[in-house]
Design an enzyme around this catalytic site. Structure first.
Site, PDB file in Angstrom:
ATOM      1  N   SER A 118      18.974 -64.365  51.953  1.00  0.00           N
ATOM      2  CA  SER A 118      18.327 -65.065  53.053  1.00  0.00           C
ATOM      3  C   SER A 118      16.840 -64.702  53.053  1.00  0.00           C
ATOM      4  CB  SER A 118      19.014 -64.725  54.370  1.00  0.00           C
ATOM      5  OG  SER A 118      18.642 -65.620  55.378  1.00  0.00           O
ATOM      6  N   HIS A 132      26.461 -69.529  54.495  1.00  0.00           N
ATOM      7  CA  HIS A 132      25.423 -68.494  54.454  1.00  0.00           C
ATOM      8  C   HIS A 132      26.024 -67.092  54.588  1.00  0.00           C
ATOM      9  CE1 HIS A 132      21.151 -67.623  54.470  1.00  0.00           C
ATOM     10  NE2 HIS A 132      21.267 -66.863  55.537  1.00  0.00           N
TER      11      HIS A 132
END
Length: 656
Positions: free
Chosen positions: A517, A630
């Site tokens: 990320s 994610h």
């Protein structure tokens, strides 16, 4: 003989979370989550610890996830949710024994049950469209070729996918009959619900402004007899975690008014109903009152609501500070201080009914999450469970060493160095720099499986909390905004220099970097701005802020909040801070890992970087994980999590 930790050992780890004392304090319910290898999923079960016999009993069995245990006010029943029959429904089990009773049976997931004070009802959450009802007997099927109509910026969310008009609504469930009644209907999410002690009102959080993409979450009070709503906050903040005082005269909650957008510390707030007054109780406390720990070994953690004392003079909450999380006491007069802050990741707690201490779920740097008993005022904690004892006893676990250093501009950066598992004096070892996501998160004094795997493979691992991380005050967490790839990049590189200067076993010619990320952004940025790293692995990363603006579920506001630039006001700044711009400079062999259902950092970010580097003849490889969101590294399919670790370790093995 103890074994080195392997990637697949992540399936051996147990997560102990969400402790809940019974009203008489004699029983302690909690959730224990483990990997189900056969089904490539997770099984979560309700466990109950008897405080008198000090024995644990398993109350749920079979496959599936049994979660959110909550005792009835009289302690005779325990409500929980279970997806044992495909969808998540509410069950109730009598403490005297017997089978669990299925209370709800609808085609939609029912979650977050909270008891009414009289014990006759449960207040729950259900995601529904405007045409769906808790009375439906069959869930509408969506054909693969059905078009998706989009007229809102909030039409998708990572981990959820396309919302298709579903919003979280609040429903009442009658315990005896199972009858359900929907009590909210606005096409917005209604979350963090709580009953008032009198049972006549409830509180919840929602964005009920005219714009559904308005980044606020207000606190509302509803009078159940009339449905009347009263907004308690000013349509300028983000709040959650509601809890009424025992006498019902006050409401405690956590949140902030976006003074620094999403870099703002969560504070403790109180609404006084008699005075009709909202107060921030911790304006002067420079601590984030939430759990900001970045990790890969805790599944199913639940942030506890503020736990009031019986006299109503204050409450307890979790706080994030200096690489640890602990329990803070907040008085209604604004006095705030930690009652438990050790070198650990305390991820959940329950206040004993007699208020002499807590049960807490805690992860240590060398021991994954377990349940502990903590007497108020004492530092030492007594471990109550042994869910991870066999794993710890059978494996070589590297102990992280803390350090800190001062940056060129006067900040103090805190971090850890983990030596290789088979460390020998006089030998040289490669060093891998890990960068956490967020960026408003924090590495902590907690077990981190990925780091242990890399240490077991023969690498030293350094991980730090650069500017932008939580745990070090409001000014520190805000310093990354508008400066991605600036001072934060200097911080992580200075960490490499610091450990190299203080440890002669580190081979300066064998440096690696990885992160996910924001950590993936930093990995991409690093390889475009230095050739010091001989290998890099970027995960669920950001490479192009210009396109991120329009494809991420948060891109349309996150870029402005974090980079200080909007696409149509200053596109040059977005491009200047995009690692893709510097692809021609990359000489480091780069492995790109990305989930195909990542809506936070969509896979096009990986595709753009891969295509650019491959076209230029760089050493790059892209690995796509089907259907992974994610959260792949934290709660993804176990087999994919193992594969991910194998790719990371293998890449560094090959190039370092």
């Amino acid at each position: 003989m103890k074994q080195l930790i392997m990637e697949a050992d992540i399936t051996r780890l147990a997560s102990v979370t969400d402790p809940q004392y019974s009203p008489d304090g004699k029983k302690l319910a909690y959730v224990q989550t483990k990997v189900n290898k056969k089904q490539d999923s997770y099984d979560a079960h309700i466990m109950v610890f008897d405080t008198e016999t000090e024995e644990t009993a398993q109350w749920t069995f079979g496959t599936g996830r049994n979660q959110h245990p909550r005792w009835s006010p009289d302690g005779r029943m325990l409500a929980f949710t279970s997806n044992r029959d495909d969808s998540s429904q509410v069950y109730v089990i009598h403490t005297a024994g017997g089978e669990a009773k299925k209370v709800t049976d609808i085609p939609y997931d029912v979650v977050q049950p909270e008891w009414s004070p009289d014990g006759n009802y449960l207040l729950c959450s259900v995601k529904l469209t405007k045409t769906e009802s808790v009375k439906d007997e069959k869930k509408p099927e969506i054909e693969d070729y059905e078009p998706l109509e989009v007229d809102s910026l909030t039409y998708k969310a990572d981990g959820q996918g396309f919302k298709r008009g579903k919003y979280t609504q609040l429903v009442f469930v009658q315990i005896e009959t199972g009858d359900m009644k929907q009590i909210t209907a606005c096409e917005r999410d209604h979350v963090s619900h709580a009953f008032s002690p009198c049972g006549e009102k409830i509180a919840f959080c929602a964005n009920l402004t005219e714009e559904d993409d308005n980044r606020v979450n207000d606190v509302y009070l509803m009078t159940l007899s009339s449905g009347e709503l009263k907004r308690l906050t000013g349509q300028n903040g983000i709040f959650s975690s509601l809890s009424f005082s025992p006498d019902g005269k006050r409401l405690a909650f956590l949140g902030h008014e976006k003074e620094f957008q999403n870099a703002t510390l969560d504070k403790a707030w109180m609404y006084d109903f008699e005075k009709d007054e909202l107060t921030c109780l911790t304006e002067m406390l420079d601590v984030h009152l939430n759990d900001a720990v970045a990790g890969d070994s805790l599944v199913g953690g639940v942030l506890p609501k503020p736990a009031w004392t019986k006299d109503g003079n204050g409450f307890y909450v979790i706080g994030t500070d200096q690489g640890s999380t602990g329990i803070y006491y907040i008085s209604t007069e604004g006095l705030a201080y930690p009652v438990r802050l050790e070198k650990e990741h305390l991820n959940g707690f329950s206040l004993r009914p007699d208020e002499t201490g807590f049960a807490a779920s805690i992860a240590l740097p060398v021991w994954p999450s377990e349940l502990y008993d903590i007497a108020l005022g004492e530092d030492k904690a007594k471990r109550l469970t042994d869910a991870n004892e066999d794993f710890v006893k059978e494996h070589i676990i590297s102990t992280p060493e803390e350090f800190q250093f001062e940056t060129a501009d006067g900040l103090t950066v805190h971090g850890w160095l983990m030596k290789p598992a088979g460390f020998e004096e006089g030998k040289k070892y490669p060093l891998i720099l890990e960068v956490h996501g967020g960026p408003h998160a924090m590495y902590a004094n907690a077990y981190f499986h990925e780091f242990q795997v890399l240490a077991a493979k023969g690498s030293a691992v350094v991980y730090v909390n650069p500017r932008g991380s939580h745990g070090y005050g409001q000014d520190f967490v805000n310093k990354v905004r508008g400066d991605y790839g600036g001072g934060d990049f200097d911080d992580v590189m200075a960490a490499v220099d610091h450990v190299h200067a203080h440890h002669d076993f580190i081979d300066q010619d064998r440096l690696g970097i990885t992160g996910g990320s924001y950590g993936g952004f930093m990995t991409n940025w690093a390889v475009g701005h230095t050739n010091r790293f001989k290998a890099a692995v970027t995960q669920r990363s950001i490479s192009n802020w210009v396109s991120f603006y329009g494809v991420s579920d948060i891109g349309y506001f996150f870029t402005d909040w974090q980079l200080g630039a909007d696409l149509f006001e200053d596109p040059d700044k977005l491009w200047d801070r995009s690692p893709l711009k510097y692809a021609e400079r990359v000489e480091t062999p780069l492995l790109i890992l990305h989930g195909e259902r990542d809506d936070r950092c969509p896979i096009e970010q990986a595709e753009q970087l891969f295509t650019a580097l491959k076209k230029m003849g760089k050493n790059v490889k892209l690995v796509r994980f089907p259907n992974a969101s994610h959260d792949l590294s934290r709660s993804g399919h176990p087999k994919q999590r193992i594969k991910r670790l194998q790719y990371i370790a293998g890449w560094f093995d090959s190039h370092l």
